[in-house]
Write a protein that holds these residues in place. Structure first.
Motif, mmCIF file in Angstrom:
data_model
loop_
_atom_site.group_PDB
_atom_site.id
_atom_site.type_symbol
_atom_site.label_atom_id
_atom_site.label_comp_id
_atom_site.label_asym_id
_atom_site.label_seq_id
_atom_site.Cartn_x
_atom_site.Cartn_y
_atom_site.Cartn_z
ATOM 1 N N PRO A 107 -0.212 -38.183 0.771
ATOM 2 C CA PRO A 107 0.777 -38.161 -0.310
ATOM 3 C C PRO A 107 0.208 -38.642 -1.640
ATOM 4 N N LYS A 108 -0.719 -39.601 -1.607
ATOM 5 C CA LYS A 108 -1.312 -40.066 -2.867
ATOM 6 C C LYS A 108 -2.068 -38.930 -3.544
ATOM 7 N N ASP A 109 -2.785 -38.137 -2.755
ATOM 8 C CA ASP A 109 -3.510 -37.005 -3.336
ATOM 9 C C ASP A 109 -2.546 -35.936 -3.839
ATOM 10 N N ARG A 110 -1.436 -35.738 -3.122
ATOM 11 C CA ARG A 110 -0.413 -34.809 -3.609
ATOM 12 C C ARG A 110 0.121 -35.283 -4.954
ATOM 13 N N MET A 111 0.352 -36.603 -5.056
ATOM 14 C CA MET A 111 0.876 -37.138 -6.305
ATOM 15 C C MET A 111 -0.140 -36.958 -7.427
ATOM 16 N N ALA A 112 -1.418 -37.126 -7.112
ATOM 17 C CA ALA A 112 -2.448 -36.910 -8.131
ATOM 18 C C ALA A 112 -2.403 -35.472 -8.632
ATOM 19 N N GLU A 139 2.631 -44.212 3.237
ATOM 20 C CA GLU A 139 1.820 -43.351 2.375
ATOM 21 C C GLU A 139 2.615 -42.860 1.169
ATOM 22 N N LEU A 140 3.923 -42.634 1.344
ATOM 23 C CA LEU A 140 4.748 -42.268 0.195
ATOM 24 C C LEU A 140 4.916 -43.461 -0.741
ATOM 25 N N ASP A 141 5.018 -44.671 -0.171
ATOM 26 C CA ASP A 141 5.035 -45.870 -1.028
ATOM 27 C C ASP A 141 3.766 -45.924 -1.879
ATOM 28 N N ALA A 142 2.630 -45.624 -1.253
ATOM 29 C CA ALA A 142 1.358 -45.627 -1.995
ATOM 30 C C ALA A 142 1.341 -44.540 -3.064
ATOM 31 N N ALA A 143 1.928 -43.387 -2.738
ATOM 32 C CA ALA A 143 1.966 -42.291 -3.719
ATOM 33 C C ALA A 143 2.815 -42.664 -4.923
ATOM 34 N N THR A 145 3.407 -45.710 -5.921
ATOM 35 C CA THR A 145 2.624 -46.721 -6.634
ATOM 36 C C THR A 145 1.638 -46.047 -7.583
ATOM 37 N N PHE A 146 0.968 -45.025 -7.072
ATOM 38 C CA PHE A 146 0.010 -44.275 -7.895
ATOM 39 C C PHE A 146 0.720 -43.633 -9.085
ATOM 40 N N LEU A 147 1.922 -43.108 -8.858
ATOM 41 C CA LEU A 147 2.683 -42.489 -9.942
ATOM 42 C C LEU A 147 2.986 -43.502 -11.037
ATOM 43 N N VAL A 148 3.497 -44.666 -10.645
ATOM 44 C CA VAL A 148 3.855 -45.688 -11.640
ATOM 45 C C VAL A 148 2.620 -46.121 -12.431
ATOM 46 N N GLU A 149 1.503 -46.277 -11.737
ATOM 47 C CA GLU A 149 0.300 -46.787 -12.400
ATOM 48 C C GLU A 149 -0.412 -45.728 -13.238
ATOM 49 N N ALA A 601 -13.588 -33.228 -4.417
ATOM 50 C CA ALA A 601 -12.346 -33.886 -4.848
ATOM 51 C C ALA A 601 -11.127 -33.098 -4.385
ATOM 52 N N LEU A 602 -11.168 -31.779 -4.523
ATOM 53 C CA LEU A 602 -10.026 -30.958 -4.128
ATOM 54 C C LEU A 602 -9.855 -30.925 -2.617
ATOM 55 N N CYS A 603 -10.955 -30.894 -1.861
ATOM 56 C CA CYS A 603 -10.840 -30.909 -0.401
ATOM 57 C C CYS A 603 -10.318 -32.253 0.099
ATOM 58 N N ARG A 604 -10.629 -33.321 -0.635
ATOM 59 C CA ARG A 604 -10.016 -34.618 -0.290
ATOM 60 C C ARG A 604 -8.505 -34.543 -0.471
ATOM 61 N N GLN A 605 -8.058 -33.937 -1.582
ATOM 62 C CA GLN A 605 -6.621 -33.772 -1.794
ATOM 63 C C GLN A 605 -6.012 -32.946 -0.671
ATOM 64 N N LEU A 606 -6.744 -31.970 -0.211
ATOM 65 C CA LEU A 606 -6.248 -31.071 0.821
ATOM 66 C C LEU A 606 -6.280 -31.717 2.205
#
Length: 871
Positions: A107-112, A139-143, A145-149, A601-606
């Motif tokens: 989810p963090k990579d999706r948010m990115a 993992e959604l909590d982490a995502a 968090t990433f959004l806010v930051e 980087a993109l495969c990590r997101q995937l």
């Protein structure tokens, strides 16, 4: 997709305007995050509804009402994207890119990915997440968090929840990133309580009685409302003469206050209304038609009007008054009173209605609650293929978890799905248990399609278990059963048959299968599996002497994905990594670095670990060729960590091969031998393993042994049509004969290598061989004069000319160039055009710059870069 979850909430009937709170909400938008945290019944949603409808000059609002099903990342991001689009925010669907068996992106990579689209937001938008306590996924909590930051300058986030989310709130409070409205702010003041009781509830109470009630309920909005409903009923039955006395006698300290007051409210309602409330309380959201189906009535529309007029904790979810929900307090109370047989029957009716309306996910949810196992299995089978293609893996696994384990074990396809999903979620031990149950399909219970799906699942599991021969046979059986179907699993079976053939040393038929998977994947719309096939096919084509053709195929596929189709940006990583490998073969090192860094980087997101590892290993080789030894070893260290955490022997061997190769390139023969010996038994039968062993033998002055091995490899490559690999074989044979004093054989093999390499532009086999080859190449230049001339020129170039010095922020050379263009005011598309990269890659570089500099927007990035002398 339920539009009521996304609709801006209408003004609630009988609600009280609270200007002080509206001002607090508006003022809170100076900070990135506004957090409304209070227990149930304190008016969080009502306040936000009032703010949406009453605030002056408020920004555009993207609204998302959450429920427990939204803990599935794919579902969450589907709704999040739709909410933003509803506020005229231009976002693609990269955060929900379709997936296959390679695994889910975090989810963090999706948010990115989503933040890439939000970077260029040009108008103020407020994203409201209501009922966030329903989310149960770290993992959604982490995502979030990433959004806010990394919140863009024009975006603000408002979150309403009953409990503090698992976010670093202490750090954010220190940085003044969060504005908080809690229980103390949301309580009714005595004046607000008086206004509510008199204006909204129509009670003729004196100020003292109102203050007493406010004190007894401690300003709790729902408690005051329930008390007011009881007082209304008292007025209806006995008049208002002793209303103040009744109000003063009210006790807000009763241990079971909610149950007591709710019971009083319910007891005062007509029996018909009580029955309606009880039968509809199982529904999270409902319409009149759904209520008719569940209650077996025909007047639900009128009943809902009656419930709303009675102010019985009913909330409208849209302006049309089509969808509603009960306040959670009332719903919880009503559900407690349902007998088990009645509850099951109500869920069964709800499931039937949702299925008839084509809302399969809601239908299976109620079927599971009704313990209708047969219906749940039937619905699961009807939904699973589409959901697998979309990557909704957590929801599918949760459904299987809710079915009796004995039932799942009895049905081979369910056991296969569960094994696959458990593998994907990292629960390997449990996965093996269910994998053992997926034997030959039961002919009596299986249709052809059913058996084909089961065989395809087993093929995946066989590949995962490092049994390619079984994967080939299972894939063939799957294809026999699926015939000309357009099923996701037909493409899947082709892909895994191709992988099985490749891993058993049969590159020709593997190429054919992977080509079919690629073509059918595009034709059927299964892009993820198509590009996974391409990622294996392109290096295979290069090995067969089709380097230029492989590059053209990758470029054509990239055109189909981006930039015209930004929604699929993460899956383009599956194209960029093989393109980087092909660029290395042509010694286009700068381009290779760009492609591989972006692809990794993109495969990590995937969430595609295999290709992430392949990209890191290739990147290490490219960095070393450029003279960037530290970067090369850093790439391998990253790959080693990922492979070890996967506990997958095949992935670990791939990295150990790359380590041995790099040690050998640096002249550390002893270390390379030790690394190779650790994996020798598993890899020495492969051509790649034999070539590495031949290089080790040459480096150890065992030229004759190396030549004997290379002769066998040459014969194998010729029989399998691997002209690209033959270039490397002939170069190594030339080196072997040179060490052995055979001048004629040396030049003969070198001439063959040049002849094969020239048409495709294979350069690295010569540069990776030995510097002494430069002198010998002049003697075979007649085979391809222009090609040899270019080779000699590249031999003269210094190895480290392409290395960019590191900087304190850790930005790559490309990212420094992107940062320079950002400072000039160029948008992402302009940056992509200027640097000749895809839009998705440009967005990723901008996101990485923000993260490395610790900033949230372009203005902050430029300021920080100037402070750090990066500009």
């Amino acid at each position: 997709m339920l539009k009521a979850k996304l609709a801006l909430p209408p003004a609630q009937p009988m609600s009280l305007s609270r200007p002080r709170l509206l001002d607090l909400v508006s003022g809170s938008l100076k900070r990135p995050l506004t957090l409304l945290c209070a227990p149930a019944g304190f008016g969080k949603t009502t306040l936000l509804s009032a703010w949406v409808n009453e605030a002056v000059d408020r920004p555009a609002v993207a609204w998302l009402g959450l429920d427990e099903d939204d803990s599935d990342p794919v579902r969450f991001f589907d709704y999040l994207r739709a909410a933003l689009q509803g506020a005229d925010v231009g976002v693609g669907s990269s955060a929900t890119a379709p997936l296959s068996g390679a695994g889910s992106p975090s989810p963090k990579d999706r948010m990115a990915s989503l933040l890439d689209d939000l970077t260029e937001l040009d108008h103020p938008v407020v994203l409201v997440l209501d009922d966030y306590q329903a989310i149960d996924n770290p993992e959604l909590d982490a995502a979030l968090t990433f959004l806010v930051e990394h919140l863009p300058e024009h975006l603000r986030l408002i979150v309403a929840t009953r409990k503090d989310p698992q976010w670093p709130l202490s750090r954010w409070r220190t940085r003044q990133w969060v504005a908080e409205l809690g229980t103390d702010q949301l309580r009714f003041t005595p004046d607000e309580a008086m206004a509510f009781l008199v204006r909204s509830m129509g009670l003729a109470l004196d100020a003292e009685s109102a203050r007493t009630l406010a004190a007894r309920t401690e300003g709790w909005v729902a408690g005051l409302q329930i008390a007011a409903l009881s007082l209304q009923r008292h007025v209806q039955l006995e008049g208002a003469t002793n209303l103040a006395q009744v109000a003063t006698a009210f006790s807000g300290e009763h241990r079971h206050l909610i149950d007591y007051l709710a019971a009083e409210v319910m007891r005062q309602q007509p029996q018909m209304l009580q029955d309606f409330l009880r039968k509809t309380c199982i529904l999270d959201r409902f319409s009149a038609d759904l209520c008719d189906a569940v209650t077996e009535r025909t007047d639900s529309r009128q009943m809902l009007v009656q419930v709303e007029r009675a102010n019985l904790f009913l909330r409208r979810l849209d302006d049309q008054g089509r969808w509603f929900r009960y306040h959670q307090l009332l719903a919880d109370f009503l559900r407690e009173g349902l007998a088990e047989p009645e509850r099951i029957e109500l869920h069964r009716r709800a499931s039937a209605w949702f299925e008839s309306e084509g809302m399969g996910k809601d239908a299976i949810k109620h079927a599971l609650a009704a313990r209708s196992d047969a219906d749940a299995v039937r619905l699961f089978r009807s939904l699973v293929e589409d959901m697998l293609a979309r990557g909704e893996l957590p929801t599918l696994l949760a459904w299987l978890d809710m079915l009796p384990a004995s039932l799942v074990r009895r049905h081979q396809d369910l056991a296969g799905y569960r094994a696959w999903l458990l593998f994907m979620s990292g629960r390997t031990v449990e996965a093996e248990e269910y994998y053992a149950l997926t034997g030959a399909p039961d002919v009596a219970e299986s249709s052809q399609e059913h058996k084909g799906i089961l065989f395809a699942l087993q093929a995946f599991l066989a590949i995962t278990s490092d049994n390619p021969a079984r994967a080939i046979e299972l894939s063939r059986q799957a294809l026999d059963q699926l015939g000309s179907s357009t099923s996701f699993f037909r493409v899947w079976a082709l892909f895994y048959q191709g992988l099985g053939l490749l891993r058993t040393g049969l590159p020709k038929p593997a190429t054919e299968m992977l080509r079919q998977a690629l073509e059918l994947g595009w034709a059927f719309g299964h892009r993820m599996t198509a590009l996974d096939a391409l990622a294996h096919l392109a290096p295979l084509m290069s090995a067969q002497g089709q380097l230029r053709e492989a590059q053209l195929l990758c470029r054509a596929s990239l055109e189909r994905c981006s930039p015209s189709d930004e929604a699929q940006a993460p899956i383009s990583g599956l194209i960029l990594i093989p393109m980087g490998m092909l660029a290395y073969e042509r010694n286009e090192l700068h381009e290779a670095v760009e492609l591989l860094e972006a692809g990794v980087a993109l495969c990590r997101q995937l969430g595609n670990l295999y290709h992430t590892l392949a990209g890191e290993c290739a990147l290490a080789k490219v960095h070393h060729a450029r003279g960037a030894r530290e970067q090369a070893w850093n790439a391998l260290a990253t790959a080693q960590d990922l492979a070890d955490r996967s506990r997958n022997p095949r992935r670990q061997r791939m990295v150990r091969m790359a380590v041995a190769d790099l040690q050998l390139r640096e002249g550390n023969v002893a270390a390379a031998k030790q690394s190779f010996e650790e994996i020798r038994a598993a890899v020495e039968s492969s051509i790649e393993g034999q070539l590495l062993l031949a290089r080790l033998l040459l480096a150890s002055n065992h030229a004759l042994a190396a030549l004997r091995m290379l002769a066998a490899v040459e014969a194998s490559c010729r029989s399998q049509g691997q002209a690209g690999l033959l270039v490397t074989v002939h170069v190594l044979q030339a080196l072997g004969h040179r060490a052995n004093g055979g001048r004629s054989a040396t030049l003969g093999h070198l001439e063959k290598a040049v002849s094969l390499a020239a048409s495709g532009g294979y350069v690295r086999p010569f540069l990776d061989g030995d510097g002494a080859l430069a002198g010998l190449l002049r003697q075979v230049s007649s085979a391809a004069p222009a090609f040899v001339g270019g080779l000699l020129e590249q031999f003269r170039q210094p190895a480290n000319e392409d290395v960019v010095e590191a900087n304190t922020a850790g930005l790559t050379g490309t990212q420094l160039e992107v940062l320079r263009l950002v400072s000039q005011g160029l948008a992402n598309q302009q940056i992509a055009t200027r640097l000749v990269i895809t839009l998705g890659t440009a967005k990723w570089h901008v996101s990485q710059i923000f993260e490395k500099l610790g900033v949230r927007n372009r203005a902050q990035a430029i300021a920080k870069a100037r402070q750090s002398n990066l500009l």
